[in-house]
Write a protein that holds these residues in place. Structure first.
Motif, mmCIF file in Angstrom:
data_model
loop_
_atom_site.group_PDB
_atom_site.id
_atom_site.type_symbol
_atom_site.label_atom_id
_atom_site.label_comp_id
_atom_site.label_asym_id
_atom_site.label_seq_id
_atom_site.Cartn_x
_atom_site.Cartn_y
_atom_site.Cartn_z
ATOM 1 N N LEU A 69 0.821 -1.206 0.000
ATOM 2 C CA LEU A 69 0.000 0.000 0.000
ATOM 3 C C LEU A 69 0.855 1.256 0.000
ATOM 4 N N ALA A 70 2.036 1.180 0.591
ATOM 5 C CA ALA A 70 2.921 2.352 0.604
ATOM 6 C C ALA A 70 3.312 2.754 -0.808
ATOM 7 N N VAL A 71 3.650 1.782 -1.649
ATOM 8 C CA VAL A 71 4.053 2.134 -3.010
ATOM 9 C C VAL A 71 2.849 2.609 -3.821
ATOM 10 N N LEU A 72 1.671 2.021 -3.601
ATOM 11 C CA LEU A 72 0.490 2.431 -4.355
ATOM 12 C C LEU A 72 0.006 3.816 -3.929
ATOM 13 N N THR A 73 0.025 4.094 -2.636
ATOM 14 C CA THR A 73 -0.374 5.438 -2.207
ATOM 15 C C THR A 73 0.645 6.462 -2.692
ATOM 16 N N GLY A 74 1.918 6.062 -2.766
ATOM 17 C CA GLY A 74 2.921 6.962 -3.328
ATOM 18 C C GLY A 74 2.648 7.267 -4.783
ATOM 19 N N LEU A 75 2.295 6.262 -5.542
ATOM 20 C CA LEU A 75 1.943 6.462 -6.948
ATOM 21 C C LEU A 75 0.688 7.317 -7.094
ATOM 22 N N ARG A 76 -0.243 7.158 -6.165
ATOM 23 C CA ARG A 76 -1.442 8.005 -6.182
ATOM 24 C C ARG A 76 -1.063 9.454 -5.886
ATOM 25 N N ASP A 77 -0.178 9.663 -4.921
ATOM 26 C CA ASP A 77 0.269 11.024 -4.600
ATOM 27 C C ASP A 77 1.006 11.651 -5.787
ATOM 28 N N GLU A 78 1.702 10.827 -6.554
ATOM 29 C CA GLU A 78 2.408 11.314 -7.737
ATOM 30 C C GLU A 78 1.474 11.595 -8.912
ATOM 31 N N GLY A 79 0.216 11.168 -8.796
ATOM 32 C CA GLY A 79 -0.745 11.387 -9.867
ATOM 33 C C GLY A 79 -0.724 10.320 -10.944
ATOM 34 N N LYS A 80 -0.013 9.230 -10.708
ATOM 35 C CA LYS A 80 0.067 8.191 -11.730
ATOM 36 C C LYS A 80 -1.100 7.213 -11.657
ATOM 37 N N ILE A 81 -1.727 7.119 -10.503
ATOM 38 C CA ILE A 81 -2.981 6.377 -10.385
ATOM 39 C C ILE A 81 -3.979 7.262 -9.658
ATOM 40 N N GLY A 82 -5.252 7.040 -9.965
ATOM 41 C CA GLY A 82 -6.278 7.875 -9.356
ATOM 42 C C GLY A 82 -6.813 7.328 -8.051
ATOM 43 N N ALA A 83 -6.922 6.008 -7.962
ATOM 44 C CA ALA A 83 -7.506 5.374 -6.783
ATOM 45 C C ALA A 83 -6.998 3.953 -6.693
ATOM 46 N N ILE A 84 -7.174 3.360 -5.507
ATOM 47 C CA ILE A 84 -6.647 2.023 -5.218
ATOM 48 C C ILE A 84 -7.797 1.066 -4.939
#
Length: 314
Positions: free
Chosen positions: A161-176
């Motif tokens: 979840l840390a890497v996915l939330t990081g990607l969300r913060d970067e704008g590369k994914i919208g939601a998990i």
């Protein structure tokens, strides 16, 4: 592949009525019957047919497509990039947690480590030709069917979840979202802001009823895969159930349509993504949204026992 605003919750951006009606997903409205793209890999030698099928899905009101970079080793995402236009306002949901393994028994291999999850998101971005994937599901290996994690593929949920939330913060994914998870795993993940859960679930396989209710309480979409059961040898099939066959005869519908209609009526937060590589079958699946189940039929279907069988891993 989404535009800023959907004109109406009653119709899609393409002007089609929403099959199954409207439902919420990741902060927007989608049709409750979408499309699971996995079987498009069967059209590897007929790319034109794959594009035509996706265009037909949009015409019929599909604006939620489920995919993965490991479907057809990138072929399916490449088809989606060609077929789906920004003005279609389609919510594309992808998943990470596995990589292609064409010569393997499934043919997938686990890819659960954080660096593998990031690489998979990047591969999805490139293949889909987008700057952001609207929703990315983490395919955990806590619950079947299919792959199991071993060795260095056994990874703590918090690290993933840390890497996915990081990607969300970067704008590369919208939601998990999550896939293949248990009740306890979802409960642990809730602070990360989970928008959907994909687990194997159908009329004849309802072991995750408690998990489905947790999703309803938390405003999380329930997106069942294998919605008609029978994904592996020996597994029960919805279309072989006597109550389903009787309902299909009574309603003048197919057993598949009855099974999908039951899911839609079972819980309001259910979104369907039935897959197919055949346009006629696609149209049949979409039409399941118009199946009306009276009280007596629903009672008979609700009484069908939930069963399970050992799931082969090879």
């Amino acid at each position: 592949m989404t535009s800023a605003d959907t004109p109406s919750t009653d119709v899609t951006a393409a002007g089609a009525p929403r099959p199954g009606g409207p439902g919420p997903l990741a902060g927007r409205t989608v049709s409750r019957i979408g499309y699971g793209a996995m079987q498009l890999s069967r059209l590897h030698d007929d790319r034109k047919a794959g594009v035509a099928l996706l265009r037909r899905a949009v015409e019929l009101g599909v604006d939620h497509i489920d995919t993965a970079q490991f479907y057809g080793d990138g072929f399916v995402n490449d088809l989606i990039r060609e077929a789906i236009r920004p003005q279609d306002d389609v919510l594309v949901v992808s998943k990470v947690g596995a990589d292609p393994d064409p010569d393997g028994p499934l043919p997938l291999r686990p890819a659960q480590r954080p660096e593998q999850l990031r690489a998979s998101v990047e591969a999805n971005l490139t293949a889909l030709g987008v700057d952001r994937v609207p929703v990315v599901n983490l395919r955990r290996l806590d619950a079947g069917p299919g792959l199991r994690a071993e060795g260095d593929q056994v990874v703590d949920l918090d690290d993933q979840l840390a890497v996915l939330t990081g990607l969300r913060d970067e704008g590369k994914i919208g939601a998990i979202g999550l896939s293949g998870v248990t009740y306890d795993v979802l409960h642990r993940a809730l602070p990360a802001g989970i928008v959907c859960v994909q687990n194997a679930y159908s009329l004849v396989s309802r072991a995750d009823e408690e998990l489905l209710r947790l999703c309803a309480a938390e405003g999380i979409a329930w997106v069942p895969f294998f919605p008609l059961g029978g994904a592996f040898p020996g597994r029960p099939k919805v279309t072989e159930e006597p109550a389903v066959l009787a309902a299909a005869r009574s309603l003048g519908r197919t057993p598949s349509q009855v099974g999908l209609a039951w899911l839609l009526r079972h819980a309001e937060h259910v979104l369907l993504i039935p897959g197919t590589a055949d346009t006629g079958h696609l149209e049949e699946n979409i039409a399941a949204g118009t199946v009306a189940l009276d009280e007596a039929t629903r009672t008979a279907l609700d009484a069908v026992p939930s069963r399970s069988a050992p799931i082969p891993l090879d």
